[in-house]
Design a protein around this motif. Structure first.
Motif, PDB file in Angstrom:
ATOM      1  N   GLY A 405       0.832  -1.207   0.000  1.00  0.00           N
ATOM      2  CA  GLY A 405       0.000   0.000   0.000  1.00  0.00           C
ATOM      3  C   GLY A 405       0.863   1.252   0.000  1.00  0.00           C
ATOM      4  O   GLY A 405       1.901   1.325  -0.669  1.00  0.00           O
ATOM      5  N   CYS A 406       0.447   2.227   0.831  1.00  0.00           N
ATOM      6  CA  CYS A 406       1.181   3.489   0.841  1.00  0.00           C
ATOM      7  C   CYS A 406       2.569   3.352   1.462  1.00  0.00           C
ATOM      8  O   CYS A 406       3.415   4.239   1.307  1.00  0.00           O
ATOM      9  N   ARG A 407       2.833   2.232   2.143  1.00  0.00           N
ATOM     10  CA  ARG A 407       4.143   2.051   2.777  1.00  0.00           C
ATOM     11  C   ARG A 407       5.270   1.984   1.754  1.00  0.00           C
ATOM     12  O   ARG A 407       6.425   2.233   2.072  1.00  0.00           O
ATOM     13  N   ARG A 408       4.929   1.648   0.498  1.00  0.00           N
ATOM     14  CA  ARG A 408       5.961   1.599  -0.532  1.00  0.00           C
ATOM     15  C   ARG A 408       6.513   2.989  -0.850  1.00  0.00           C
ATOM     16  O   ARG A 408       7.566   3.113  -1.461  1.00  0.00           O
ATOM     17  N   LEU A 409       5.808   4.020  -0.398  1.00  0.00           N
ATOM     18  CA  LEU A 409       6.260   5.390  -0.646  1.00  0.00           C
ATOM     19  C   LEU A 409       7.269   5.863   0.408  1.00  0.00           C
ATOM     20  O   LEU A 409       7.945   6.870   0.211  1.00  0.00           O
ATOM     21  N   TRP A 410       7.354   5.162   1.534  1.00  0.00           N
ATOM     22  CA  TRP A 410       8.193   5.639   2.644  1.00  0.00           C
ATOM     23  C   TRP A 410       9.652   5.890   2.252  1.00  0.00           C
ATOM     24  O   TRP A 410      10.222   6.915   2.641  1.00  0.00           O
TER      25      TRP A 410
END
Length: 507
Positions: A405-410
């Motif tokens: 999910g959005c964790r790939r953006l970290w």
């Protein structure tokens, strides 16, 4: 001939017959100690020490009336104490009185004295016989008889009987050792022939017949479960029988140690060949990242998956080989390599990846990160995805990039930006009691509308949950029904958990 002498002779004849039929050293020593009471009344302790040819010391073989656990710590050098003197001189010692005994033990080391005193329960021996274990002029050890509860000293006649018993036991032990040596010699010759005929596989098959238990070559085991395979100070693996090592006889253990010795040269060659092949594959993967796809042309016709194995990666080439063998069982057409201290696999399918990941975590403490399917021309992106997935590891054995999910953006955000986002959208909640953060965590996990399930998970009444939600909305100045605000709150929470792993686990 007196009646007593006739009884002694009959007893000696019977003892000789019994020890001649014994098949191992411990049986002979037990027979000797069991016979003590027949010939020597009022004996409080009987101890046999045997000479260790490798360590050049005398160690406990067997004993009665003593603490065996303590006496096993003894290691008498030849000439040390009464035991060492008897061994060195090959002559019996008859000691009358505790002062005579202490004088003849005067050169005992402090360490040995400590364990001797503990092993004899700190009792003062008043009379003692110490005789050599002689066979064909060689001294195999010593035999000791002690009294402390009786004032009657041993006599010269007792010394003669003790010498006779020790001599018969020593000859029986010598015969057992000779038999074992011959048996080991035959087994060794068989193993060498097996190695010449069929290599390591044939040696393992022959070992199973000799030891009556399957044996395997392992990369990593507990030290007390297997025999290490070493060559030129390089540990190549372990030879492990299915039966516990402690249950193996002396012949079986010697056979296993010899097998490990002859397998070392074979494994060294295999490991060298494997290491060279692995180096070529490592170079091929690096070339792939640089745009050279010639070495894996067979993977260029359809999308491929990249998965990275990270965790306890080390320089143990035997372990790496074992892990690759495991991976190949699931993905026979995969490309296995090591890059940036990670195991990397390229495969045309991800079928059974869940089973493989579970096995790797259980046996090797590895976590698998899996990329999305891409063509080989985009393998660098696949590798980055797999690395990012494995670095986001939690308790699960497998992490899929597409599930992040959005964790790939970290990784694209600097730490200050992430901290600022958490402060802006979550800090007021962090200043409240921990129950409120736990409530938010459960709502995100179950879905903000699953109030009944969340209340049950938190062990609170649903009305209490509504009050906490209202309080959270109030301090944050948001509404859970506002999609944009709820999304921002979830992102802030995920960033907070990512930066406070232990806190996140406890929520």
């Amino acid at each position: 001939m007196k009646v007593g002498q006739a009884d002694d002779i009959a007893g000696l004849v019977q003892f000789n017959q019994l020890v001649a039929e014994a098949s191992d050293e411990q049986s002979i020593l037990r027979l000797l100690l069991d016979t003590v009471g027949i010939f020597f009344p009022h004996v409080d302790m009987a101890i046999v020490y045997l000479y260790d040819e490798n360590q050049k010391v005398l160690r406990l073989g067997a004993g009665i009336g003593v603490s065996v656990q303590s006496l096993r710590r003894l290691a008498f050098k030849p000439g040390e104490s009464l035991t060492g003197k008897v061994f060195l001189s090959k002559k019996p010692y008859l000691c009358l009185g505790k002062h005579d005994i202490k004088r003849k033990m005067a050169n005992i080391s402090p360490e040995n004295w400590k364990w001797f005193r503990e092993g004899t329960y700190k009792l003062d021996v008043t009379s003692s016989i110490n005789v050599p274990f002689l066979s064909n002029g060689r001294c195999l050890g010593t035999f000791t008889l002690n009294r402390y509860s009786s004032s009657i000293p041993f006599r010269k006649k007792d010394v003669a009987i003790a010498l006779g018993l020790a001599h018969q036991a020593a000859m029986a032990i010598d015969n057992v050792r000779l038999h074992q040596a011959l048996a080991c010699s035959d087994a060794k010759e068989t193993l060498v022939q097996s190695l010449c005929k069929g290599g390591a596989k044939q040696v393992l098959a022959q070992l199973e017949q000799l030891l009556h238990t399957p044996c395997t070559i392992e990369a990593s085991v507990k030290e007390d479960e297997a025999i290490p395979i070493v060559r030129n100070r390089r540990r190549l693996g372990y030879l492990r029988p299915r039966r516990p090592l402690l249950t193996l006889s002396a012949i079986e253990r010697n056979t296993l140690q010899f097998a490990a010795l002859i397998l070392a040269s074979e494994l060294e060659k295999q490991h060298d060949d494997y290491e060279q092949g692995l180096h070529r594959r490592n170079c091929a993967f690096q070339n792939l990242l640089n745009g050279d796809y010639g070495s894996v042309e067979y993977l260029s016709h359809a999308p491929i998956y990249c998965f990275v194995l990270a965790g306890s990666v080390c320089d143990n080439i035997a372990l790496t080989r074992q892990i690759e063998t495991t991976v190949q069982a699931y993905f026979p057409n995969g490309h296995f390599s090591v890059y940036e201290e990670r195991y990397v696999v390229l495969a045309p399918s991800c079928a059974y990846i869940d089973h493989l990941a579970t096995y790797l975590q259980r046996h090797y403490h590895l976590v698998v990160g899996l990329s999305r399917p891409r063509m080989i021309t985009d393998v660098a992106s696949s590798y980055r995805e797999a690395v990012l997935a494995v670095e986001m590891k939690g308790d699960a054995p497998l992490v899929r990039y597409q599930d992040l999910g959005c964790r790939r953006l970290w990784p694209s955000l600097d730490e200050q930006t992430k901290r600022d986002f958490v402060i802006d959208y979550l800090q007021p909640l962090l200043d409240l009691e921990p129950d409120y953060m736990a409530t938010l965590a459960s709502l995100i996990e179950n879905g903000r509308s699953a109030r009944q399930q969340t209340a049950k998970q938190l062990h609170i009444h649903v009305n209490t949950l509504y009050q906490r939600v209202k309080r959270i909305e109030q301090v944050l100045g948001i509404s859970f029904q506002n999609e944009r605000q709820w999304l921002q709150l979830m992102i802030a929470y995920e960033l907070y958990v990512d930066g406070h792993t232990e806190t996140g686990k406890n929520m």
